[in-house]
Each structure stands twice: as structure tokens, then as C-alpha cells.
Design a protein around this motif. Structure first.
Motif: not given
Length: 117
Positions: A76-78, A83-89, A93-98, A112-116
């Protein structure tokens, strides 16, 4: 697929998806409703948010995506504009900041691009 809570924006999105579907023969759709209650997302791999909401609603949506991942394992790519809620993403601990990309929008400088996976 998409979801929009604002009725006017929803109507515009329906108009745009209808045009896109006619031109491209695609099957895009949009629903009118609250993203926090929309959980029929197991077929989606990419989630795009443009400074959507914050607080409890945002945490619920991220939780829904994580629950969907648990039901159906997949990458999954977010894609999160403004990105005002970076910390909440990252909180669970499931999403990783890419990585972060510079935006072409003058209002939002980054995405911001996050990967799960």
C-alpha cells in the motif's frame, strides 16, 4: 475510487469521473460520505490525500487502511499532500516514511510518500 463528504465537491467529482470513464473507458467511481466510516477499501493499493482532515478522523482513516492491509496483505502506498499529520501516519508503526517530493502546487510545498508492505 474516491470519497468526498462535501456535496458540491462530490457532484463535481461525479461529473469528472463520468467524463473520464467515457473518454478512457475506465471504471472510476466516487462516493459521498465520511471517509472515517468508509471501510470497503481492500481492493485499493494507492491512497491519495490532499490535506484531508486531522485529529480523530485522520487517525480513524489511517487505522482503516491498516485494518484493510491486515485483511488482505499487499503493498500500500499513501501519497499525502500537505502532510500536517505526519506523526499520526507513523504512530502505529505500520506505515514507513519512504520519501518526500516537492510539489508543483504553490499552496502545498511537499508530499510525503509512505509505504505499507
Amino acid at each position: 475510487g474516491g470519497i468526498e463528504v462535501d456535496r458540491n465537491l462530490y457532484d463535481l467529482a461525479v461529473e469528472n469521473t463520468d467524463k473520464l470513464n467515457r473518454v478512457m473507458g475506465s471504471r472510476f467511481s466516487v462516493s459521498c460520505g465520511d471517509a472515517a466510516t468508509y471501510t470497503d477499501i481492500d481492493e485499493y493499493n494507492y491512497f491519495y490525500m490532499f490535506d484531508p482532515f486531522d485529529g480523530e478522523c485522520f487517525a480513524t482513516v489511517i487505522g482503516n487502511i491498516e485494518d484493510s492491509y491486515r485483511r488482505r496483505l499487499r503493498k500500500i502506498v499513501l501519497i499525502y499532500m500537505a502532510p500536517t499529520c505526519h506523526k499520526q501516519v507513523l504512530e502505529h508503526g505500520m506505515f514507513k516514511f519512504s520519501y518526500q517530493v516537492k510539489s508543483l502546487f504553490t499552496v502545498t510545498k511537499t508530499a510525503n510518500i509512505y509505504v505499507l508492505e
